[in-house]
Design an enzyme around this catalytic site. Structure first.
Site, mmCIF file in Angstrom:
data_model
loop_
_atom_site.group_PDB
_atom_site.id
_atom_site.type_symbol
_atom_site.label_atom_id
_atom_site.label_comp_id
_atom_site.label_asym_id
_atom_site.label_seq_id
_atom_site.Cartn_x
_atom_site.Cartn_y
_atom_site.Cartn_z
ATOM 1 N N GLU A 362 0.833 -1.224 0.000
ATOM 2 C CA GLU A 362 0.000 0.000 0.000
ATOM 3 C C GLU A 362 0.862 1.268 0.000
ATOM 4 O O GLU A 362 0.538 2.267 0.647
ATOM 5 C CB GLU A 362 -1.052 -0.017 1.116
ATOM 6 C CG GLU A 362 -2.077 -1.108 0.837
ATOM 7 C CD GLU A 362 -3.508 -0.846 1.245
ATOM 8 O OE1 GLU A 362 -3.843 0.291 1.599
ATOM 9 O OE2 GLU A 362 -4.279 -1.815 1.187
HETATM 10 N N1 CAA Z 1 -6.634 11.293 -4.468
HETATM 11 C C1 CAA Z 1 -7.202 11.639 -5.667
HETATM 12 N N2 CAA Z 1 -6.450 11.922 -6.766
HETATM 13 C C2 CAA Z 1 -5.111 11.867 -6.649
HETATM 14 C C3 CAA Z 1 -4.474 11.547 -5.437
HETATM 15 C C4 CAA Z 1 -5.288 11.263 -4.318
HETATM 16 N N3 CAA Z 1 -4.754 10.934 -3.140
HETATM 17 N N4 CAA Z 1 -3.141 11.561 -5.619
HETATM 18 C C5 CAA Z 1 -2.937 11.905 -6.895
HETATM 19 N N5 CAA Z 1 -4.131 12.104 -7.506
HETATM 20 C C6 CAA Z 1 -4.357 12.522 -8.891
HETATM 21 C C7 CAA Z 1 -3.676 13.861 -9.130
HETATM 22 O O1 CAA Z 1 -4.518 14.949 -8.782
HETATM 23 C C8 CAA Z 1 -3.400 13.818 -10.616
HETATM 24 O O2 CAA Z 1 -4.570 14.157 -11.323
HETATM 25 P P1 CAA Z 1 -4.549 15.223 -12.546
HETATM 26 O O3 CAA Z 1 -3.651 14.630 -13.603
HETATM 27 O O4 CAA Z 1 -5.958 15.325 -12.996
HETATM 28 O O5 CAA Z 1 -3.992 16.486 -11.977
HETATM 29 C C9 CAA Z 1 -3.134 12.341 -10.877
HETATM 30 O O6 CAA Z 1 -3.727 11.612 -9.783
HETATM 31 C C10 CAA Z 1 -1.652 12.018 -10.939
HETATM 32 O O7 CAA Z 1 -1.062 12.504 -9.752
HETATM 33 P P2 CAA Z 1 0.515 12.546 -9.533
HETATM 34 O O8 CAA Z 1 1.138 13.213 -10.724
HETATM 35 O O9 CAA Z 1 0.780 13.073 -8.179
HETATM 36 O O10 CAA Z 1 0.838 10.996 -9.614
HETATM 37 P P3 CAA Z 1 2.226 10.253 -9.723
HETATM 38 O O11 CAA Z 1 2.246 9.452 -10.963
HETATM 39 O O12 CAA Z 1 3.350 11.198 -9.438
HETATM 40 O O13 CAA Z 1 2.111 9.177 -8.519
HETATM 41 C C11 CAA Z 1 2.219 8.383 -6.276
HETATM 42 C C12 CAA Z 1 1.825 9.504 -7.243
HETATM 43 C C13 CAA Z 1 1.779 8.891 -4.919
HETATM 44 C C14 CAA Z 1 3.690 8.067 -6.279
HETATM 45 C C15 CAA Z 1 1.396 7.097 -6.661
HETATM 46 O O14 CAA Z 1 1.845 6.542 -7.866
HETATM 47 C C16 CAA Z 1 1.433 6.044 -5.584
HETATM 48 O O15 CAA Z 1 0.688 6.126 -4.593
HETATM 49 N N6 CAA Z 1 2.287 4.989 -5.751
HETATM 50 C C17 CAA Z 1 2.277 3.866 -4.832
HETATM 51 C C18 CAA Z 1 1.344 2.809 -5.314
HETATM 52 C C19 CAA Z 1 0.790 1.982 -4.202
HETATM 53 O O16 CAA Z 1 0.522 2.455 -3.102
HETATM 54 N N7 CAA Z 1 0.555 0.714 -4.486
HETATM 55 C C20 CAA Z 1 -0.061 -0.143 -3.538
HETATM 56 C C21 CAA Z 1 -0.699 -1.292 -4.234
HETATM 57 S S1 CAA Z 1 -2.111 -1.934 -3.368
HETATM 58 C C22 CAA Z 1 -1.521 -2.897 -2.126
HETATM 59 O O17 CAA Z 1 -0.367 -2.916 -1.819
HETATM 60 C C23 CAA Z 1 -2.562 -3.689 -1.401
HETATM 61 C C24 CAA Z 1 -1.990 -4.785 -0.576
HETATM 62 O O18 CAA Z 1 -1.568 -5.772 -1.076
HETATM 63 C C25 CAA Z 1 -1.970 -4.646 0.891
#
Ligand code: CAA
Length: 378
Positions: A362
């Site tokens: 996550e």
């Molecule tokens: N809520 C709503 N929208 C969001 C948001 C949020 N928290 N964060 C970003 N966005 C939107 C932005 O507003 C943007 O939208 P627009 O293009 O319309 O402006 C879009 O998403 C892209 O945002 P970023 O440019 O900030 O995105 P990024 O590509 O730089 O990535 C990141 C951001 C935080 C690194 C993201 O990729 C991330 O969270 N990565 C980690 C992935 C992750 O957590 N994976 C877990 C897998 S599930 C799991 O693990 C379950 C399990 O087994 C326990």
């Protein structure tokens, strides 16, 4: 600030504690041997835990978000496996449908997820896109009344066991994250190939699998939200989901701390309990401080969420700190137990193995730093 639970939350906490002791503790060896706790999840469905925050209208218990976090915390003190199965099922398996689904989707899927008859999973990560989630290669191509889905997902918690999968795929690669869409996929869909079961360091009994979608036909009515809204759906649900994983880490941390205190009081060396040796006493003091601080961060994030306020920054802070604390405390708990701690005769080696993944899934701790700093600099 003081942690103060309502009567209803305290009753729920007692119920979960009793359940964990009577039903989960005797099952731990079977989970350690690799058995998925399906029967436990069924019983949790009967107690209302599988739909704890889902509205009554869709068969849920409609309890507040803090009650859900209390449940994950308490379950994870006994079994981090049961904690993660419930967290993934609820936060990222069911809630995307509740928050972004239409009425037909909610009516079709949520009651069975809330009763525990069905289990949910979330499919975002791919072999070449983990932290950089929007770089996914899975592709969904729209045809007349359906999409054709192709791609691979990896490290899918509840994969293979789950009946319902929230799957992210690009419907327009030229748009990057704005071209990602979310779909509800039934386990029975032809073209869903359940692949390798990962042999993990810890969390034995939780299933983590690879999934492949091969020319899978997904009915157009299974699109969740609008085309191109998928990445935001993933991020918004992860914001909340991270509080669940933080609560899981808190449960592991507290269990390791309590085991270390109990052992340090009972184990004597140099003519007195080792707890009375300053070196051990200081370790216990550090552990207790970390547990307390993690608890405050976790329940602060939960209370914001329960009040319907933004909680992305606080969720990431809670996950970052609780996961680091779980790891630190589990390492020190093994140290307090000495040679015994390194054996399977005591649970601290399990806490040690289970704690590590809370810094990875996550969103890794590094990703939590990115999310927090983005909030600070907004
Ligand atoms: N809520 C709503 N929208 C969001 C948001 C949020 N928290 N964060 C970003 N966005 C939107 C932005 O507003 C943007 O939208 P627009 O293009 O319309 O402006 C879009 O998403 C892209 O945002 P970023 O440019 O900030 O995105 P990024 O590509 O730089 O990535 C990141 C951001 C935080 C690194 C993201 O990729 C991330 O969270 N990565 C980690 C992935 C992750 O957590 N994976 C877990 C897998 S599930 C799991 O693990 C379950 C399990 O087994 C326990």
């Amino acid at each position: 600030m003081q942690l103060k639970f309502t009567e209803e939350q305290l009753m729920m906490r007692n119920m979960v504690r009793d359940f964990a002791q009577t039903e989960i503790t005797p099952f731990i060896d079977r989970m350690e041997a690799g058995e998925f706790p399906r029967d436990i999840m069924k019983k949790m469905g009967e107690l209302g835990l599988m739909g704890i925050t889902s509205p009554e209208k869709y068969g849920g218990a409609e309890m507040d978000f803090t009650s859900y976090i209390i449940a994950i915390h308490e379950l994870s003190k006994v079994s981090a496996v049961v904690g993660v199965v419930l967290s993934v099922h609820t936060s990222v398996g069911t809630n995307p449908i509740l928050y972004f689904g239409n009425e037909e989707q909610k009516t079709k899927y949520v009651p069975k997820l809330a009763s525990g008859e069905w289990l949910g999973a979330f499919c975002l990560t791919e072999p070449s896109s983990g932290s950089d989630a929007s770089a996914m290669k899975s592709r969904a191509v729209k045809k007349a009344d359906h999409y054709v889905l192709n791609g691979s997902k990896i490290f899918i918690t509840n994969g293979g066991e789950a009946d319902v999968y929230i799957v992210f795929a690009s419907t327009d690669p030229s748009q990057g994250s704005r071209g990602v869409s979310a779909f509800i996929v039934d386990k029975s869909s032809p073209g869903l190939i359940i692949g390798k079961d990962e042999e993990k360091m810890g969390l034995h009994g939780s299933r983590t699998v690879q999934l492949t979608f091969e020319d899978m036909i997904v009915p157009a009515e299974n699109l969740l939200g609008e085309e191109g809204e998928g990445f935001k759906i993933a991020m918004a649900n992860l914001d909340v989901g991270r509080i669940g994983i933080a609560a899981q880490a808190l449960g592991i941390a507290e269990a390791a701390y309590e085991a270390a205190v109990a052992y340090a009081k009972e184990r004597e060396q140099f003519g007195k309990p080792i707890a009375a040796q300053q070196g051990v006493g200081f370790k216990l003091a550090d552990m207790a401080t970390k547990v307390e601080a993690a608890k405050l961060l976790v329940y602060k994030a939960a209370s914001l969420r329960a009040a319907g306020k933004d909680c992305g920054k606080e969720a990431s802070m809670a996950k970052l700190f609780a996961a680091q604390s779980a790891m630190d405390i589990a390492i020190e708990a093994v140290q307090v137990f000495g040679g015994y701690g390194y054996t399977e005769d005591y649970p601290v080696e399990r806490y040690f193995r289970d704690a590590k993944v809370t810094q990875i899934y996550e969103g890794t701790s590094e990703i939590q730093h990115i999310v927090i700093s983005k909030h600070l600099l907004k």
